[in-house]
Design an enzyme around this catalytic site. Structure first.
Site, PDB file in Angstrom:
ATOM      1  N   GLU A   1       2.468  -6.923   4.736  1.00 20.24           N
ATOM      2  CA  GLU A   1       1.162  -7.516   4.436  1.00 20.24           C
ATOM      3  C   GLU A   1       1.219  -9.009   4.156  1.00 20.24           C
ATOM      4  OE1 GLU A   1      -1.733  -6.352   4.539  1.00 20.24           O
ATOM      5  OE2 GLU A   1      -1.665  -4.174   4.306  1.00 20.24           O
TER       6      GLU A   1
ATOM      7  N   GLU B   1       2.684   3.239   7.522  1.00 23.90           N
ATOM      8  CA  GLU B   1       2.121   3.909   6.339  1.00 23.90           C
ATOM      9  C   GLU B   1       1.012   4.838   6.831  1.00 23.90           C
ATOM     10  OE1 GLU B   1       0.817   1.200   3.209  1.00 23.90           O
ATOM     11  OE2 GLU B   1       2.630  -0.016   3.448  1.00 23.90           O
TER      12      GLU B   1
HETATM   13  C1  IPT Z   1      -0.956  -0.846   1.890  1.00 26.89           C
HETATM   14  C2  IPT Z   1       0.229  -1.514   1.259  1.00 26.89           C
HETATM   15  O1  IPT Z   1       1.183  -1.891   2.203  1.00 26.89           O
HETATM   16  C3  IPT Z   1       0.886  -0.671   0.221  1.00 26.89           C
HETATM   17  O2  IPT Z   1       1.764  -1.467  -0.524  1.00 26.89           O
HETATM   18  C4  IPT Z   1      -0.130  -0.015  -0.661  1.00 26.89           C
HETATM   19  O3  IPT Z   1      -0.848  -1.006  -1.322  1.00 26.89           O
HETATM   20  C5  IPT Z   1      -1.077   0.779   0.162  1.00 26.89           C
HETATM   21  O4  IPT Z   1      -1.706  -0.018   1.090  1.00 26.89           O
HETATM   22  C6  IPT Z   1      -2.173   1.390  -0.677  1.00 26.89           C
HETATM   23  O5  IPT Z   1      -1.744   2.076  -1.772  1.00 26.89           O
HETATM   24  S1  IPT Z   1      -1.986  -2.171   2.341  1.00 26.89           S
HETATM   25  C7  IPT Z   1      -3.538  -1.689   2.868  1.00 26.89           C
HETATM   26  C8  IPT Z   1      -4.333  -2.816   3.391  1.00 26.89           C
HETATM   27  C9  IPT Z   1      -3.908  -0.466   3.354  1.00 26.89           C
END
Ligand code: IPT
Length: 980
Positions: free
Chosen positions: A418, A496
């Site tokens: 990010e 993710e």
């Molecule tokens: C994403 C992040 O990379 C992670 O660190 C955490 O914040 C997660 O989201 C949410 O819990 S960033 C996002 C823009 C989805």
């Protein structure tokens, strides 16, 4: 006045970064109890504390390694040493927001600064010495015996100084600033935890032949089965791998037949790299990492990461983890069929990677770099786009790669999380290609993917993921045709997904079905492994799990630190049960035949034993070993149903289960650990057709009551008062559930809980319009609706008596404008369509046949087997640290609730129902802020539901798919009730 801590330089005086190594040279651990004093500004306690003879006897003591904010010390306001948890001096949690003004590289004058001192003895003849810090958050300046050695930033990365120690007494002084220019590069979504939080060591370095660095190049050719090994090092040294008969000078290449390394067969060849001065351990894993035609492969075979994102967390010590905890993480992951870890969002303690080599996990190591908070400046001044930060950014990459380059488990480097875009990413990529061409590079956030070997996204919907799998995704905005063409040829990495906040995530198996279908997709990493909550105690002594809202501080990331598959104390959540099913490396499908497919990367199934079991809803009927020929990776076999399992005429449901378990003990589980399973219902009770009310005895018992069989009702409200000798109340038509974290969505997006609040779904009003009775039947009609709004549900409950007892047929009609409502301009989706009953508080135990034993929802039940289960009412609750809907059970065929001196309530589904049973209402559950706010209401509240909507993962992710919502249409469902 500005100081070194506000410099965009990464540090000064440090030695060159180098490989993490286990050497036979002497090491003196400086971990232990140090002296410590906290000051409000970067000036710390002043200049005097570095002196040899400084009197620190009045200072606090401080464990090293630790984060001072999690320990006890004298607060800035003075007074006795105490814990700062919950205060602004303590751990602070923000998600994207910087806790300091966005004014790079400056930081505020309020900059809590910890001065540390350690007096330690050095044996004569030790040295020359190197002082190593494995991690200090966020900026440290170091003095030895009054002499300045240098300073460093880069919290999760090691730094070293030449350390001119003397025999006998030495004094180390370290000044640690909570905020520094480095803070701008460390905006990961996690707690801000300053301190010397990883090991401090004094390393004796040989005067000649010091192996200061080494680089193991261990390739593998899947076509020939040959491994190639070359170990580079700056001094004359010999590589010895006795098992391979390798004995050769460093820098030379050997070619030998080997077994390759993979996460499922983590074959390591141990040896040493020996110079005339020291010997360094080698743990060599041979493998080839390669992207072939847009497919990510290792050793010539495609890899699908069954991954999780792992932060380092411990509920008492934060990011200070001991080895036992690291092993616990790995063992729990392996048992849950996880085979890959992304070290979000920084390099972990180096021991963790040694363990990954040994236990077998694919690892994506991520550089300690995130600048997410520049979003509040419209990305203006983003460090990767500003040459002033170039050295600091490159320094982080160098230290990451140099430290971790020798681990076979590390298969991908991740440049950052990010941090939007910038020229320095190009430089990072170019340096990496040169320094380590053996591993690909990922960076998710730049939509051009120009510096990434992977196309990557976070949290796509199932539909988008499917499109990506088919190479049919839309082009990202703002990128050129060339960039898009290049991007389309890249493998896709789901960096993710499935945000595991609170109750959830849903759809894990849905995601995995898509991930496993398309070669382009090389797997994914669930967000995230562990909740980051702290053990805390309320004023009255009640323990609770502390999260961002428990700190009186702004900006706050609130509860988003609780989004793990395991709770903060590493108790598995129901989400982990679901994940273990989705990630099964061997799939077992039981239908008219048993189909077994080996989906592992490289291991065969010869480490597994197979077994089948046949059960009805009362007892196991038969069980036996199932002979399955060993399957190589990618192989499938179809076997007829086991002979002993067929031909059983069943009363009720007959379930056939086939499981695969470990034949022998492994380092991560004992023999018998179940890796995969499949089930089918061989026979199942047919749903009863609705029957006309038989002639019976609807009689007026007295003025106020009317009876149908053993069921006695209030003649005015039509609600049940007694079932046989069991006193109860209800049913109420119930449309409410206590919102889950996912029901709140993300900010204003997908916040269906706010729609429920606006319609006061938790305070619906009920009206009975008509109660009519005849021979053996009672019909109650009414309306349940929110205040203010014109919509509602018109319902009827038809009770009939027959030979088996009492049956209830409920009909619900959604009346009025539920879709695009005039005031809300939104669709109102109800989370539940069901019946609520109040039972005596003496009810203690539930026994049921259906999915279990853990909680299940319509989009998260596949990890829970069909079977017969028993739990106390108290154990049916899942103690989410933020109270919310929990403890549902889908596909329940029957349920019995019992308590001492109470008749047993028996419920039979036609064909099944969802149930929850708890000692408080779902309204109380919604209102509670902590688990200990939930108190026994004196009754047990039982929901017998037609449906409850799924859990999804909308807290950071797509909206709940419509197929997991409750259709707003006329619905009829039936259950049978009896008291035994
Ligand atoms: C994403 C992040 O990379 C992670 O660190 C955490 O914040 C997660 O989201 C949410 O819990 S960033 C996002 C823009 C989805």
């Amino acid at each position: 006045m500005t100081g070194y801590w506000e410099s965009t330089e990464p540090g000064a005086g440090r030695r060159a970064p180098r490989a993490d190594a286990v050497s036979d040279a002497a090491v003196l651990s400086l971990n232990g109890v140090w002296r410590f004093r906290l000051s409000p500004t970067a000036d710390g306690t002043g200049a005097a504390f570095v002196a040899d003879d400084f009197d620190d006897s009045a200072w606090d003591t401080m464990r090293v390694p630790s984060h001072w904010v999690l320990e006890e010390f004298t607060p800035l306001s003075g007074g006795p040493a105490r814990s700062m948890r919950g205060t602004e001096e303590g751990p602070l949690y923000t998600n994207t927001a910087y806790p300091i003004p966005l004014d790079p590289p400056r930081v505020p004058a309020e900059n809590p600064t910890g001065d540390y001192r350690l007096v330690f003895g050095v044996p004569a003849g030790f040295g020359p010495a190197v002082l190593r810090f494995q991690g200090v958050d966020s900026c440290a300046k170091v003095w030895l015996n009054g002499r300045e050695l240098g300073w460093s930033t880069g919290s999760r990365l090691p730094f070293e100084f030449d350390a001119p120690v003397r025999p006998g007494r030495n004094v180390l002084a370290v000044r640690v600033h909570r905020w520094s220019a480095g803070t701008y590069l460390e905006d990961q979504d996690m707690w801000w935890l300053p301190g010397i939080f990883r090991d401090v060591e004094l390393l004796a370095r040989p005067t000649s032949g010091a192996i200061d660095d080494h680089f193991v190049h261990a390739g593998y050719d899947p076509a020939t089965g040959l491994g190639t090994l070359r170990v580079d090092c700056p001094v004359d040294a010999v590589v010895e791998i006795p098992e391979l008969g390798v004995l050769m000078p460093a820098g030379r290449t050997a070619s030998v037949a080997v077994e390759p390394w993979s996460a499922d067969s983590p074959r390591l060849y141990r040896g040493v790299l020996r110079s005339d001065g020291e010997a360094v351990d080698l743990a060599v894993g041979f493998r080839r990492v390669e992207i072939v035609d847009g497919v990510f492969t290792v050793n010539g075979r495609p890899v699908k990461f069954r991954g999780v994102n792992r932060h380092e967390h411990h509920p008492d010590t934060g990011r200070t983890l001991d080895r036992a905890t690291m092993i616990q993480d790995i063992v729990m992951m392996k048992r849950a069929n996880v085979d890959a870890v992304r070290t979000s969002h920084y390099p972990p303690h180096p021991e963790f990677l040694r363990l990954c080599d040994e236990y077998g996990l694919w690892v994506v190591v991520e550089c300690d770099l995130e600048t997410h908070g520049f979003i509040y400046a419209g990305w203006d001044g983003n460090p990767p786009a500003d040459p002033a930060w170039r050295d600091a950014v490159m320094d982080r990459l160098h230290r990451t790669v140099e430290r971790d380059k020798n681990h076979p488990s590390v298969v991908i480097w991740s440049l950052a999380n990010e941090s939007w875009t910038g020229e320095t990413f190009g430089e990072m990529e170019r340096w990496l290609r040169e320094r380590d061409p053996s591993r690909p590079v990922v960076y998710e956030r730049d939509p051009s993917y120009r510096n990434s070997d992977f196309y990557s996204l976070m949290y796509p919907s199932l539909d988008l993921l499917e499109q990506i799998g088919r190479h049919e995704e839309p082009t990202p905005a703002g990128i050129s045709a060339d960039e898009d063409a290049r991007r389309r040829a890249l493998p896709f990495l789901l960096i993710e997904y499935a945000h595991a906040m609170g109750n959830g995530p849903g759809s894990l198996s849905d995601y995995w079905r898509i991930l496993s279908t398309h070669d382009r997709i090389c797997g994914g990493f669930v967000w995230e492994w562990i909740d980051h909550g702290y053990n805390a105690v309320a004023d009255d002594g009640t323990p609770f799990v502390m999260h961002g809202e428990d700190v009186d501080y702004e900006p706050s990331g609130r509860r988003f630190c609780l989004d793990g598959l395991v709770f903060s104390d590493r108790t598995p959540t129901p989400g982990l049960v679901e994940l273990a099913k989705a990630y099964e490396p061997v799939s077992i499908t039981v239908g008219s035949a048993v189909t077994i497919a080996n989906a592992r990367h490289s291991a065969s199934t010869d480490d597994l034993v197979f077994r089948w079991t046949l059960e009805d809803d009362e007892t196991p009927r038969a069980s036996s070993a199932l002979a399955v020929p060993p399957l190589g990776p990618g192989e499938t076999v179809e076997l007829p149903l086991p002979a002993g399992a067929t031909g059983h005429a069943g009363r009720g449901d007959l379930v056939l289960t086939v499981e695969a378990a470990l034949a022998d003990d492994t380092v991560w589980a004992d023999a018998g650990h179940v890796v995969a399973w499949g089930q089918t219902l061989l026979t199942s009770t047919p749903a009863r057709a609705p029957r006309p009310a038989p002639p019976g005895r609807a009689v007026t018992v007295d003025d106020g009551e009317v009876a149908v069989g053993e069921a006695v009702f209030d003649a005015v409200s039509g609600r049940l008062r007694r079932l046989g000798a069991l006193e109860l109340d209800g049913p109420w038509l119930d449309l409410h559930r206590a919102p889950t974290e996912n029901d709140h969505g993300q900010g204003a997006i997908n916040d269906i809980a706010s729609v429920w609040r606006k319609t006061a779904l938790h305070r619906m009003l009920h009206r009975t319009d008509a109660v009519s009775a005849g021979d053996g039947w009672l019909r109650v009609a009414g309306r349940t609706a929110p205040r203010t709004h014109p919509h509602g549900v018109a319902w009827t409950m038809l009770w009939t008596e027959d030979d088996d007892g009492v049956a209830l047929e409920a009909t619900a009609d959604f009346v009025g404008p539920w879709a695009d409502t005039p005031y809300l301009h939104r669709d109102v989706w109800v989370p539940r369509l069901g019946l609520l009953f109040a039972l005596p508080g003496g009810v203690e135990r539930a026994e049921w046949f259906g999915r279990g034993p853990g909680e299940t929802y319509v989009d998260s039940f596949e990890g829970s087997r069909i079977g017969r289960y028993a739990r106390t009412v108290d154990d049916l609750q899942v103690p989410y640290p933020v109270p919310q809907e929990n403890g549902n059970h889908v596909q329940t065929r029957w349920l019995q609730l019992t308590g001492p001196d109470l008749p047993c309530l028996r419920v039979v589904g036609e064909p099944h129902f969802d149930f929850t049973a708890r000692r408080w209402t779902s309204v109380a559950l919604q209102e509670a802020r902590k688990p200990h706010d939930l108190v026994d209401s004196g009754r047990v509240w039982l929901n017998l539901d037609h449906a409850q909507q799924g859990v999804g993962s909308a807290s950071v992710g797509p909206a709940l798919p419509e197929r997991y919502r409750i259709p707003r249409e006329r619905t009829v469902w039936r259950v049978r009730l009896g008291a035994v």
